[in-house]
Design an enzyme around this catalytic site. Structure first.
Site, PDB file in Angstrom:
ATOM      1  N   THR A   1       0.794  -1.398  -0.013  1.00  0.00           N
ATOM      2  CA  THR A   1      -0.009  -0.066   0.040  1.00  0.00           C
ATOM      3  C   THR A   1       0.834   1.353   0.199  1.00  0.00           C
ATOM      4  OG1 THR A   1      -1.650   1.558   1.286  1.00  0.00           O
ATOM      5  CG2 THR A   1      -0.072  -0.176   2.488  1.00  0.00           C
TER       6      THR A   1
ATOM      7  N   TYR B   1      -1.746   0.362  10.035  1.00  0.00           N
ATOM      8  CA  TYR B   1      -2.073  -0.329   8.753  1.00  0.00           C
ATOM      9  C   TYR B   1      -0.827  -0.095   7.813  1.00  0.00           C
ATOM     10  CZ  TYR B   1      -3.534  -1.051   3.915  1.00  0.00           C
ATOM     11  OH  TYR B   1      -3.577  -1.467   2.602  1.00  0.00           O
TER      12      TYR B   1
END
Length: 336
Positions: free
Chosen positions: A118, A142
């Site tokens: 990501t 995250y």
């Protein structure tokens, strides 16, 4: 002979779109998913095995049963705000479970891996567009959990014959261009999905979280990539690895950004609905601007975006959401 591919998290949004393209390319697929957020109806090719990556014995049995040529690893928890509240769950599901998967790759000599990472690993870089050489500085658990997973993969590759392609996704949006697939997660909080829900009366409003960012209109800017183009990047990455090329870390984006307000206005324009928008405080861990430099992925993989157009992204997402509204209930919670 068909190459057999393991796809973890293949019942999810991006995984299911990739499975469709892999199936059409004649790969033999095994999907491993715990169905916590995935949808069995989204799996258009391959065999589904219901299981959790935390269950290493079950995973090892799957590897023992099949001779996998490669692994595509999608399975993960992906909400930035959720990760701030529940960091340990993110390190368990994203990082520890990647470690379990690597142990099985080692045990059964599977030496090709494509990993879903990501842009959150970059945090808030000082310069945009962001290149792969930009120093990762994640702002939230995250992003940190994904960066730790990358490090596990890279360290293991140094000590083994593993070749990998790590794909760092920017903001994935839209639905399959033919209308057969889209986002189905009930708790999905991506801006475009929330805005489409509001346009279709499934939500009372859309929230803008932060209007004081250092951007032209004060709202966050993101690089939105159509899910079909992202799925194609995985197919291209698999072809690349099967050609015995060196490992790569590659950005997946278009190299242009749209603000939260711009996306909302585009949904209003295409839907013809002037839904309610409520401004709120920033969420923890949200950067101001994140745009990809995509020179490397186009050069290394020969990847060619086909749907680099905000109108196309919004129209496919809105058309898909229309299909889902018939049997759904309005969503009352504040997300956006």
């Amino acid at each position: 002979m068909k190459k057999k591919i393991l796809v973890t998290g293949g019942a999810g949004y991006i995984g299911s779109h990739t499975i469709k393209q892999l199936g059409e390319a004649n790969y033999d697929l095994v999907v491993y998913d715990n169905l916590s957020t995935g949808n069995t109806a989204a799996i258009s090719y391959g065999e589904l095995v219901v299981g959790d990556l935390a269950d290493r014995q079950r995973l090892a049995e799957l590897f023992a049963e099949h001779k996998f040529n490669a692994v595509l690893h999608f399975a993960a928890s992906i909400s930035v705000p959720d990760s701030v509240v529940k960091p340990l769950e993110y390190y368990s599901n994203n990082t520890a479970n990647t470690l379990n998967l690597l142990h099985c790759c080692q045990q059964f000599d599977v030496n090709k891996l494509i990993f879903s990472s990501t842009a959150a690993v970059y945090g808030q870089p000082e310069v945009n567009p962001i290149t792969e050489e930009t120093s990762p500085q994640p702002l939230n658990p995250y992003g940190s959990s994904k960066l730790m997973s990358e490090r596990l993969i890279r360290d293991y590759a140094v000590a083994s014959n593993l070749k990998y392609v790590i794909l760092r996704y920017f903001n994935v949006a839209g639905a399959e261009i033919g209308g057969s697939l889209g986002q189905t997660g009930k708790k999905a909080s991506h801006l475009l999905k929330v805005a489409c829900d509001a346009a279709l009366g499934q939500r009372s409003h859309v929230g803008i979280f932060g209007t004081d960012f250092d951007t032209p209109d004060g709202t966050g800017i993101r690089d939105y990539i159509h899910v079909d183009d992202l799925a194609r990047a995985h197919v291209d990455a698999l072809i690349y690895l099967n050609g015995d090329h060196p490992s790569q870390i590659l950005n997946c984006g278009y190299g242009q950004g749209y603000s939260v307000r711009e996306v909302i206005e585009k949904v209003k324009e295409i839907s013809g609905v002037d839904f309610t928008v409520i401004e709120a405080e920033r969420r923890a861990g949200d950067p101001a601007c994140v745009i990809a430099a995509n020179d490397r992925i186009t050069k290394v993989l020969g990847w060619k975006p086909r749907f680099n157009d905000l109108d196309t992204i919004v129209r496919t997402a809105l058309d898909w959401e229309k299909k889902l509204t018939a049997n759904s209930q309005p969503i009352k919670e504040l997300v956006g």
